[in-house]
Design a protein around this motif. Structure first.
Motif, PDB file in Angstrom:
ATOM      1  N   ASP A 170      29.896  11.406 -55.608  1.00 53.44           N
ATOM      2  CA  ASP A 170      30.125  10.119 -55.244  1.00 53.44           C
ATOM      3  C   ASP A 170      29.904   8.964 -56.434  1.00 53.44           C
ATOM      4  O   ASP A 170      28.829   8.142 -56.694  1.00 53.44           O
ATOM      5  CB  ASP A 170      28.965   9.684 -54.227  1.00 53.44           C
ATOM      6  N   CYS A 171      30.845   9.242 -57.267  1.00 53.62           N
ATOM      7  CA  CYS A 171      30.501   8.766 -58.682  1.00 53.62           C
ATOM      8  C   CYS A 171      30.980   7.199 -58.577  1.00 53.62           C
ATOM      9  O   CYS A 171      31.976   6.797 -57.949  1.00 53.62           O
ATOM     10  CB  CYS A 171      31.185   9.482 -59.888  1.00 53.62           C
ATOM     11  N   ALA A 172      30.054   6.325 -59.395  1.00 56.76           N
ATOM     12  CA  ALA A 172      30.575   5.047 -59.357  1.00 56.76           C
ATOM     13  C   ALA A 172      31.764   4.559 -59.518  1.00 56.76           C
ATOM     14  O   ALA A 172      32.545   3.629 -59.116  1.00 56.76           O
ATOM     15  CB  ALA A 172      29.551   4.113 -60.110  1.00 56.76           C
ATOM     16  N   THR A 173      32.337   5.065 -60.785  1.00 62.93           N
ATOM     17  CA  THR A 173      33.792   4.860 -61.478  1.00 62.93           C
ATOM     18  C   THR A 173      34.599   6.286 -61.481  1.00 62.93           C
ATOM     19  O   THR A 173      34.581   6.826 -62.562  1.00 62.93           O
ATOM     20  CB  THR A 173      33.672   4.038 -62.515  1.00 62.93           C
ATOM     21  N   PRO A 174      35.348   6.455 -60.456  1.00 58.04           N
ATOM     22  CA  PRO A 174      36.094   7.778 -60.552  1.00 58.04           C
ATOM     23  C   PRO A 174      37.292   7.671 -61.613  1.00 58.04           C
ATOM     24  O   PRO A 174      38.260   6.824 -61.243  1.00 58.04           O
ATOM     25  CB  PRO A 174      36.600   7.916 -59.016  1.00 58.04           C
ATOM     26  N   PHE A 175      37.301   8.357 -62.398  1.00 56.27           N
ATOM     27  CA  PHE A 175      38.147   8.365 -63.666  1.00 56.27           C
ATOM     28  C   PHE A 175      39.445   9.275 -63.306  1.00 56.27           C
ATOM     29  O   PHE A 175      40.539   9.027 -63.763  1.00 56.27           O
ATOM     30  CB  PHE A 175      37.698   8.911 -64.906  1.00 56.27           C
ATOM     31  N   CYS A 176      39.210  10.180 -62.145  1.00 54.36           N
ATOM     32  CA  CYS A 176      40.465  11.030 -61.827  1.00 54.36           C
ATOM     33  C   CYS A 176      41.724  10.233 -61.563  1.00 54.36           C
ATOM     34  O   CYS A 176      42.738  10.892 -61.568  1.00 54.36           O
ATOM     35  CB  CYS A 176      39.853  12.082 -60.658  1.00 54.36           C
ATOM     36  N   HIS A 177      41.618   9.225 -60.603  1.00 57.17           N
ATOM     37  CA  HIS A 177      42.768   8.650 -60.457  1.00 57.17           C
ATOM     38  C   HIS A 177      43.079   7.321 -60.943  1.00 57.17           C
ATOM     39  O   HIS A 177      43.957   6.283 -60.889  1.00 57.17           O
ATOM     40  CB  HIS A 177      42.601   8.203 -58.813  1.00 57.17           C
ATOM     41  N   MET A 178      42.666   6.987 -62.330  1.00 61.87           N
ATOM     42  CA  MET A 178      42.713   6.041 -63.280  1.00 61.87           C
ATOM     43  C   MET A 178      43.667   6.380 -64.406  1.00 61.87           C
ATOM     44  O   MET A 178      43.359   6.679 -65.512  1.00 61.87           O
ATOM     45  CB  MET A 178      41.494   5.401 -63.892  1.00 61.87           C
ATOM     46  N   GLY A 179      45.069   6.398 -63.971  1.00 60.46           N
ATOM     47  CA  GLY A 179      45.983   7.190 -64.766  1.00 60.46           C
ATOM     48  C   GLY A 179      46.134   6.121 -66.216  1.00 60.46           C
ATOM     49  O   GLY A 179      46.280   4.872 -66.214  1.00 60.46           O
ATOM     50  N   MET A 180      46.081   6.727 -67.222  1.00 57.60           N
ATOM     51  CA  MET A 180      46.054   6.180 -68.645  1.00 57.60           C
ATOM     52  C   MET A 180      46.487   7.210 -69.546  1.00 57.60           C
ATOM     53  O   MET A 180      46.621   8.394 -69.387  1.00 57.60           O
ATOM     54  CB  MET A 180      44.658   5.535 -69.034  1.00 57.60           C
ATOM     55  N   GLU A 181      46.734   6.697 -71.003  1.00 54.27           N
ATOM     56  CA  GLU A 181      46.811   7.614 -71.995  1.00 54.27           C
ATOM     57  C   GLU A 181      45.726   7.414 -73.131  1.00 54.27           C
ATOM     58  O   GLU A 181      45.636   6.147 -73.634  1.00 54.27           O
ATOM     59  CB  GLU A 181      48.487   7.371 -72.589  1.00 54.27           C
ATOM     60  N   LEU A 182      45.334   8.500 -73.469  1.00 55.69           N
ATOM     61  CA  LEU A 182      44.288   8.487 -74.607  1.00 55.69           C
ATOM     62  C   LEU A 182      44.904   9.438 -75.581  1.00 55.69           C
ATOM     63  O   LEU A 182      44.966  10.680 -75.360  1.00 55.69           O
ATOM     64  CB  LEU A 182      42.917   8.864 -74.203  1.00 55.69           C
ATOM     65  N   ASN A 183      45.079   8.665 -76.840  1.00 55.82           N
ATOM     66  CA  ASN A 183      45.500   9.574 -78.113  1.00 55.82           C
ATOM     67  C   ASN A 183      47.088  10.236 -77.623  1.00 55.82           C
ATOM     68  O   ASN A 183      47.221  11.234 -77.958  1.00 55.82           O
ATOM     69  CB  ASN A 183      44.456  10.781 -78.267  1.00 55.82           C
ATOM     70  N   ARG A 184      47.575   9.405 -76.857  1.00 58.45           N
ATOM     71  CA  ARG A 184      49.142   9.750 -76.497  1.00 58.45           C
ATOM     72  C   ARG A 184      49.150  10.891 -75.534  1.00 58.45           C
ATOM     73  O   ARG A 184      50.051  11.541 -75.468  1.00 58.45           O
ATOM     74  CB  ARG A 184      49.937  10.093 -77.805  1.00 58.45           C
ATOM     75  N   VAL A 185      48.147  11.189 -74.802  1.00 58.97           N
ATOM     76  CA  VAL A 185      48.119  12.302 -73.750  1.00 58.97           C
ATOM     77  C   VAL A 185      47.659  11.771 -72.491  1.00 58.97           C
ATOM     78  O   VAL A 185      46.701  10.797 -72.434  1.00 58.97           O
ATOM     79  CB  VAL A 185      46.912  13.342 -74.239  1.00 58.97           C
TER      80      VAL A 185
END
Length: 493
Positions: free
Chosen positions: A48-63
């Motif tokens: 029950d994480c406050a901000t789920p990063f799993c569904h926040m699609g983005m690119e970090l360092n072109r990955v």
């Protein structure tokens, strides 16, 4: 979440794949599903994480980091934990048109950015996703969705890969009449001919194509735009066109001896193998047969791994895969911290199979081919290589430096080049008059309009070689922009 301490109470598990030696005798999928009970426990691991990063699609360092189609992962994980499978399916299909594809062949960047993965193994998101959609088909929950009315607008989509299919699905549901053109004899693009059967069985693709057809989408195969139908004719017949032709221009290897017989581009090998399998169960002989041959694959990525797995099933005598980069570390390094995609060592299905058959991982790291040598008949007989060292130069930039004394000669009767793709094929784009940048269609992400009125672009043709989830993302978004272009406003997400 229903089980607040699930991530502490239960370890990560994944289904046991079929025995490596057993599965080499057929072309069926190598993976097996979990039981409902096991998946319920794995769903309980979702925090029950406050901000789920799993569904926040983005690119970090072109990955890619997280899910580019913004799957509502915590929601359907919780529903699976509670045994509410149909509701989980409803949540999954809100954002993902084709979970049966992503649940099988996506590299799961969502798991790399799972909050649990900061200190423990990630939630088994990919396996849960696949089971939700498979259960949906098995239980008859997925039925044709026929639009209640039609707008009278006609759209042509060129290319039936994941971007083209996602665009078609969305626009059809908005009430437009959609026709998808595919130059191959079967729809599906690289889903059909680029990904081997053991990763994605083709009846899974055909099932989705059949469903889309039942919903009103027309598929026209064996038709190449620019040859069978001109770009001008297409523009006259349709209110809008979306180019989803992919990035299928393969990068070749410019090296001494490249002209020897027996050297092929990787996708040509994979495509002919799959087509022959589908057409005749490999009885027509219309494929590159490596039985009893020494095979070398140049290129360390997924396409190269698929070549290894295909050669193993053809009963090659030996197989080696060359990669220019060093072996990956067992754990994340300080410059690859969460939530970035974890660049760590893994034993993928093809390498597990090669190890089981030949007793060793087929990958050779930090190696460069220096020349190819042919026999007196012009057939490739050996490759010459040298080991490389990855170092930083005086400007702090990584370079590869040859290591003297590490020269080696490798026997080979087949060589497959799998070093990536340069961009989309140009002749069709020239017919439309579409502008390109670095051999990709010039269209802004989020807008998807080309310089030609009424012509849009999405997927690898626009962004370059990428993941299936990015293709679905762009197909969905391009559909929204086409809907807005035709109707003045869009009802699509």
């Amino acid at each position: 979440m229903g089980k607040a301490t699930g991530f502490m109470d239960y370890p990560r598990e994944k289904p046991k794949d079929r025995n490596p030696l057993t599965r080499l005798s057929d072309w069926r999928e190598y993976s097996t599903p979990f039981s409902d009970e096991k998946l319920s426990i794995q769903g309980a691991r979702c925090m029950d994480c406050a901000t789920p990063f799993c569904h926040m699609g983005m690119e970090l360092n072109r990955v890619t980091t997280g899910c580019p189609i913004n799957n509502l992962i915590p929601e359907w994980n919780d529903l699976v934990y509670r045994g509410r499978w149909k509701e989980a399916l409803d949540r999954l299909t809100k954002t993902n048109n084709f979970p049966e594809f992503t649940g099988r062949v996506c590299p799961a960047p969502c798991e790399g950015s799972c909050t649990v993965a900061i200190s423990d193994p990630a939630v088994s998101i990919k396996n849960i996703e696949r089971t939700i959609i498979d259960k949906g088909f098995e239980n008859g929950w997925i039925t044709p969705r026929i639009p209640e009315s039609r707008t009278g607008k006609k759209i042509a989509i060129i290319g039936s890969g994941p971007a083209g299919l996602a665009s078609a699905d969305q626009l059809n549901q908005a009430g437009h009449s959609v026709t998808v053109y595919e130059r191959a004899d079967r729809a599906g693009g690289l889903l059909t001919y680029g990904i081997p059967n053991m990763k994605l069985e083709k009846d899974v693709v055909a099932r989705r194509i059949k469903l889309l057809t039942q919903e009103g989408i027309d598929f026209v195969t064996n038709t190449e735009i620019g040859k069978d139908i001109s770009a001008e004719e297409l523009q006259e017949q349709y209110d809008a066109v979306i180019l989803c032709t992919g990035a299928q221009k393969q990068r070749d290897l410019e090296i001494e001896g490249r002209g020897a017989a027996g050297i092929h581009l990787a996708m040509d090998y994979l495509t002919t193998s799959t087509k022959s399998l589908l057409d005749s169960n490999l009885e027509d002989g219309q494929f590159l047969d490596t039985k009893g041959k020494d095979v070398i694959v140049i290129g360390g990525g997924d396409t190269g791994a698929d070549c290894v797995a295909t050669a193993l099933r053809q009963e090659c005598r030996s197989v080696v895969q060359f990669g220019k980069h060093p072996i990956l570390p067992a754990n994340r390094t300080t410059d690859n911290m969460w939530p970035a995609y974890p660049n760590v060592f893994s034993l993928e299905y093809a390498y597990e199979e090669a190890e089981a058959k030949f007793g060793a991982d087929p990958r050779q790291y930090s190696i460069q081919t220096t020349k190819i040598v042919a026999d007196e008949n012009g057939n490739v007989k050996e490759l010459h290589t040298i080991s490389m060292e990855k170092i930083k130069d005086e400007n702090g930039i990584y370079i590869f430096k040859e290591i003297p004394g590490t020269e080696k000669v490798w026997p080979a009767q087949f060589v497959f080049i799998a070093i990536g793709f340069e961009g989309t094929e140009q002749p069709l784009l020239n017919q439309f008059g579409v502008e390109t940048v670095n051999q990709k269609i010039d269209a802004v992400y989020g807008d998807y309009k080309t310089n030609v009125e009424g012509v849009f672009a999405a997927g690898d043709a626009r962004r370059g070689q990428s993941l299936i989830v990015w293709a679905i993302n762009e197909g969905r978004e391009a559909a929204r922009e086409v809907d807005r272009y035709l109707m003045g406003a869009s009802v699509l997400p």
